[in-house]
Design an enzyme around this catalytic site. Structure first.
Site, PDB file in Angstrom:
ATOM      1  N   GLY A   1      -8.404   5.248  -6.681  1.00 54.62           N
ATOM      2  CA  GLY A   1      -8.956   4.211  -5.873  1.00 54.62           C
ATOM      3  C   GLY A   1      -8.370   2.814  -6.103  1.00 54.62           C
ATOM      4  N   ASN A   2      -9.207   1.990  -5.349  1.00 50.26           N
ATOM      5  CA  ASN A   2      -8.930   0.471  -5.512  1.00 50.26           C
ATOM      6  C   ASN A   2     -10.072  -0.323  -5.220  1.00 50.26           C
ATOM      7  OD1 ASN A   2      -9.026  -0.311  -2.491  1.00 50.26           O
ATOM      8  ND2 ASN A   2      -7.699   1.119  -2.275  1.00 50.26           N
ATOM      9  N   ARG A   3      -9.784  -1.748  -5.515  1.00 50.45           N
ATOM     10  CA  ARG A   3     -10.639  -2.535  -5.602  1.00 50.45           C
ATOM     11  C   ARG A   3     -11.439  -3.207  -4.344  1.00 50.45           C
ATOM     12  NH1 ARG A   3     -10.790  -4.553 -11.134  1.00 50.45           N
ATOM     13  NH2 ARG A   3      -8.670  -4.170 -11.854  1.00 50.45           N
TER      14      ARG A   3
END
Ligand code: C5P
Length: 407
Positions: A217-219
């Site tokens: 995933g990412n932020r």
């Protein structure tokens, strides 16, 4: 002021305006503003603070507006709660002059007189024209209050540099009535400029599962896409918001479709994009996903897994290859050369607008309230790299959407 012709086409015609006048010498200019507003066909109600009355008498505003001027929370208003009625009747609230005091109260939600109580109850657009001595304007408390109000969507006009009370000079002079008038007209005219339009906005990350508990995933928090969705909705668009997992709360209003993976987002976007006027891809869609997702949790004891990644579908790329009149807006998160990266992606993705964000620095990009960003446009009307609040950036994107949709 009589050189101003009454205009039959002004956006002010028939609009109900609440003018708050607070205690500063610039209160006399609020009389001129009232006259200009009336000449353009607005109906104006004036609320004055006690200190404002030391500068201009209510009788002046009563004569200019053809209406009673209110100054006290307990002024007679049979059958109504005065501040609630005044707030609900207004299409737009203008505070001119706005002292440091009323700005602070508005920023903190203090309601200790008729004007501030009315301001707290009102839900329409706000325009404020600060007027004060330079020291008060530049004080970090005032600046923080102004920033908070601007972030909430209050339009701040001025102050200008010039002569102040008691023969002083500096920044703090209230903007001239015709400048305030222009801003009021701008705010009212942009009111519903996306009415009748269908806009799809994506926001947040996607999570690409490795196994039932882990993912790539990412932020992204969704803040940028949510700001665009809220702005477009506020401007009258029918908005579908396709939201990835783990974001902050989406805004109220848009239709929300929840997804987890890039593949799910692709389906949701293509469904919603059918017949839409614009698609704004603010989501930080994962570019890669694990080739295989394990059916049960990968055990540590089994050794380090070999994660092979494969590309996810490029939603924006696919949309741009589809025929249609849809306006497409892409985002690019850049850690290095934002301008070059943005320009390159505008061409490569085949989009109409490309918003290039600086990420990877403290206080910028993912999760923050502000963005350092540039806008690139196929038609050449871009914006250079600078700091924006996400709300401001959302408004600039919607301004350009309106232009592209009406060309
Ligand atoms: O190529 P890159 O991923 O940097 O492009 C970013 C833009 O493309 C964003 O607008 C993002 O929402 C969109 N995108 C997409 N599908 C992907 C990856 C990104 O539509 N698989």
């Amino acid at each position: 002021m009589d050189t101003v012709e009454p205009s039959g086409r002004s956006v002010l015609k028939g609009r109900r305006l609440l003018l708050g006048v607070t205690g500063g010498i610039a209160a006399y200019k609020a009389c001129v503003l009232t006259r200009l507003l009336r000449l353009r066909g607005a109906s104006v109600r004036v609320v004055m603070t006690r200190t404002a009355e030391r500068f201009v008498g209510p009788a002046t505003f009563a004569a200019l507006t053809d209406h009673r001027v209110y100054t006290d929370l307990f002024d007679d208003d049979p059958g109504h709660v005065l501040h609630v009625r005044l707030a609900h009747e207004a299409d737009i609230v203008v505070v001119a002059p706005a002292t440091a005091n009323v700005i602070a109260k508005l920023a903190f939600g203090i309601a200790d007189d008729l004007l501030t109580s009315t301001l707290l109850e009102a839900r329409c657009p706000f325009v404020i024209a600060p007027a004060m001595h330079t020291g008060m304007w530049e004080h970090e408390a005032t600046q923080a209050n102004i920033a908070a109000l601007a972030e909430r969507g209050v339009r701040v006009v001025g102050p200008a540099r010039g002569s102040l009370a008691a023969g002083d000079e500096g920044v703090g002079r209230m903007s001239e009535p015709d400048e305030i008038l222009a801003v009021i007209e701008d705010v009212l005219s942009r009111g519903k400029d996306l009415a009748g339009r269908r806009v799809v906005v994506t926001a947040g990350p996607t999570w690409e599962p490795i196994d039932p508990v882990r993912f790539v995933g990412n932020r992204s928090t969704g803040r940028m896409g949510f700001a665009v969705a809220a702005e477009a909705y506020g401007r009258g668009a029918d908005v579908t918001l396709v939201v990835g997992p783990g974001t902050i709360e989406p805004p109220e209003g848009p239709r929300v479709v929840r997804v987890t993976t890039a593949d799910e987002m692709r389906h949701a976007v293509f469904d919603a994009a059918e017949g839409a006027d614009a698609v704004v891809m603010a989501a930080a869609v994962a570019d890669f996903r694990p080739e295989r997702t394990a059916g049960s949790k990968i055990k540590k004891e089994d050794g380090t897994p070999d994660l092979r990644l494969v590309p996810t579908p490029d939603i924006l790329g696919e949309l741009s290859r589809e025929a249609g009149e849809r306006v497409l807006v892409g985002f690019a998160a850049e850690t290095d050369d934002v301008e070059a990266g943005g320009r390159d992606k505008l061409a490569r993705k085949g989009v109409d607008l490309l918003v290039a964000n600086q990420v990877g620095r403290e206080g910028m990009g993912f999760g923050s309230e502000t963005n350092r960003a540039a806008i690139f446009s196929r038609t050449g009307e871009g914006e250079p790299l600078r700091e924006w609040s996400k709300r401001e950036l959302a408004a600039a994107i919607c301004d350009r959407l309106v232009k592209l949709l009406t060309r």
